[in-house]
Design an enzyme around this catalytic site. Structure first.
Site, short mmCIF file in Angstrom:
data_model
loop_
_atom_site.label_atom_id
_atom_site.label_comp_id
_atom_site.label_asym_id
_atom_site.label_seq_id
_atom_site.Cartn_x
_atom_site.Cartn_y
_atom_site.Cartn_z
N ASP A 142 -23.10 -11.53 78.42
CA ASP A 142 -23.20 -12.97 78.16
C ASP A 142 -23.30 -13.19 76.66
O ASP A 142 -22.30 -13.46 76.00
CB ASP A 142 -24.42 -13.54 78.90
N LYS B 87 -19.04 -19.03 80.28
CA LYS B 87 -19.69 -20.31 79.98
C LYS B 87 -18.74 -21.12 79.10
O LYS B 87 -18.47 -20.73 77.96
CB LYS B 87 -21.01 -20.07 79.24
N GLU C 250 -34.25 -23.95 85.12
CA GLU C 250 -33.14 -23.82 86.07
C GLU C 250 -33.59 -23.96 87.52
O GLU C 250 -32.85 -23.63 88.45
CB GLU C 250 -32.42 -22.49 85.84
#
Length: 422
Positions: A311, A336, A204
């Protein structure tokens, strides 16, 4: 705004793995295009990402099956329909798949189509995507959660916590927030170099050095923030993505770099000590996705002090989020789009969170593309926070650059310190 044809292709993501891109071609000639990301640290209840599993091609990671589903079944089912009714299109896609986790057509095939339809609609209306995505929510420019130190499944190093992020809450607007984060990122590189640490970057875009402990990571960030001329706790606060499911094995959480293992209560105490030492505003996936009793304890003890983001815990699934709300677990959800597979279901999760006092954080995946859809969705939904990586790698900066364009067009308020209000 009726669909003439839908066609898909196999492209590469930021890790060099195949993913899917779809074009929705309207009768007026407009083409809406979208591509789908892929995660490395994934929740077990995410919608199914369909891969070919052919070892002779891309080590089994090809997506030709998903491409074929778009070009055949999906194209046939949606031809002639209007992109003005997103919920209807997504409903048809889910019915066509007819599985709980989208394993027949593949969530990647369905999502590429769903997002491409939304983009085609915006182009047909000659309006910015964030405007056509907005459903009446108060739009804001989000605070970026900048992942400038990588560990866990996102890096080839010995660091246990997956993401060490900085949040420029003290900025007056988004462009200044981006500037602050970028300046800290570059100063951090010099800090690491001075200490003889590796400055290679992870998936990332954050640095991925081998360091002795999680506290050392936070100390390195603190030093970089100070040397860049900013105030820790005022201008900048920290956020962590522990990705604790990756650390959980046989009933314990293993912090290998610190040679320690914890049960749920001990790990919560570990977080409490970190929070007392550093200005940490948010902890994501602090416990294993199946450790709901631990999550309840974590929320009770720390939920009034920090944002606790689910998440892997919630996987952007409204049904699972509803269970968490009922049990008082976490106080925020990571959003997401590829975890659930359609734009409409993503919106349902966001609305459910808002209706129950949970915050939302828009998020990329570690395997990204140049698609900037989530930047527009973050603004449109008013979530106030976005995770889209570090300040290098075009797959990450593409989203920041899109937010700069939106900021120029819209003159929207920056969420800033409002995200800290509990």
């Amino acid at each position: 705004m009726h669909i003439h044809k839908i066609q898909a292709r196999e492209i590469l993501d930021s890790r060099g793995n195949p993913t899917i891109e779809a074009d929705v071609i309207l009768e007026n000639g407009i083409i809406g295009r979208a591509s789908v990301p892929s995660g490395a640290s994934t929740g077990s209840r995410e919608a199914c990402e369909l891969r070919d599993n052919d070892p002779k091609r891309y080590a089994g990671k090809g997506v030709q099956k998903a491409v074929k589903h778009v070009n055949e079944e999906i194209n046939q089912a949606l031809q002639g329909l209007s992109v003005s009714d997103q919920e209807n299109l997504d409903r048809i896609l889910c019915q066509l798949d007819n599985t709980e986790n989208k394993s027949h057509l593949g969530a990647n095939a369905i999502l590429a189509t769903s997002l491409a339809c939304a983009r085609a609609r915006a182009l047909s209306l000659n309006q910015p995507l964030y405007m056509t995505l907005n459903q009446g929510d108060m739009m804001t420019m989000p605070v970026p959660m900048m992942n400038i130190l990588n560990g866990g499944a996102h890096a080839d190093n010995n660091v246990d916590i997956q993401e060490f992020m900085i949040m420029p809450i003290g900025a007056p607007d988004f462009p200044v927030a981006l500037q602050m984060g970028t300046e800290i990122f570059h100063v951090l590189k010099s800090v690491l170099k001075k200490q003889g640490l590796n400055t290679a970057v992870g998936d990332e875009g954050g640095f991925a050095p081998n360091i002795q402990s999680n506290r050392q990571a936070l100390d390195l960030l603190s030093e970089a923030i100070e040397k860049a001329g900013f105030r820790l706790g005022e201008d900048i606060v920290f956020a962590l993505d522990v990705a604790a499911s990756e650390l959980f094995n046989e009933g314990f959480y293993h912090m290998s770099s610190e040679n320690q293992k914890f049960d749920s209560h001990q790990l919560i105490e570990y977080y409490a000590n970190l929070i007392s030492s550093y200005p940490i505003a948010s902890i994501e996936d602090g416990l294993d996705e199946k450790d709901w009793s631990g999550w309840k304890q974590l929320t009770t003890l720390l939920g009034n002090k920090v944002q606790l983001v689910g998440d892997d815990l919630f996987v952007t699934n409204p049904k699972i989020l509803q269970e968490g709300i009922a049990q008082g677990i976490a106080n925020a959800i990571l959003i997401k789009v590829n975890q659930i597979g359609t734009l409409s279901e993503t919106r349902q999760a966001i609305k459910l969170a808002y209706d129950n006092g949970y915050r939302c954080v828009m998020s990329h995946r570690s395997g990204e593309t140049e698609d900037t859809f989530i930047a527009d969705l973050a603004v449109a939904s008013g979530c106030g926070q976005i995770k889209t990586g570090s300040l290098c790698r075009t797959d990450r900066t593409a989203k920041y650059n899109q937010l700069l364009r939106i900021n120029e067009l819209a003159s929207l308020p920056y969420a800033g310190k409002n995200i800290l209000k509990r």
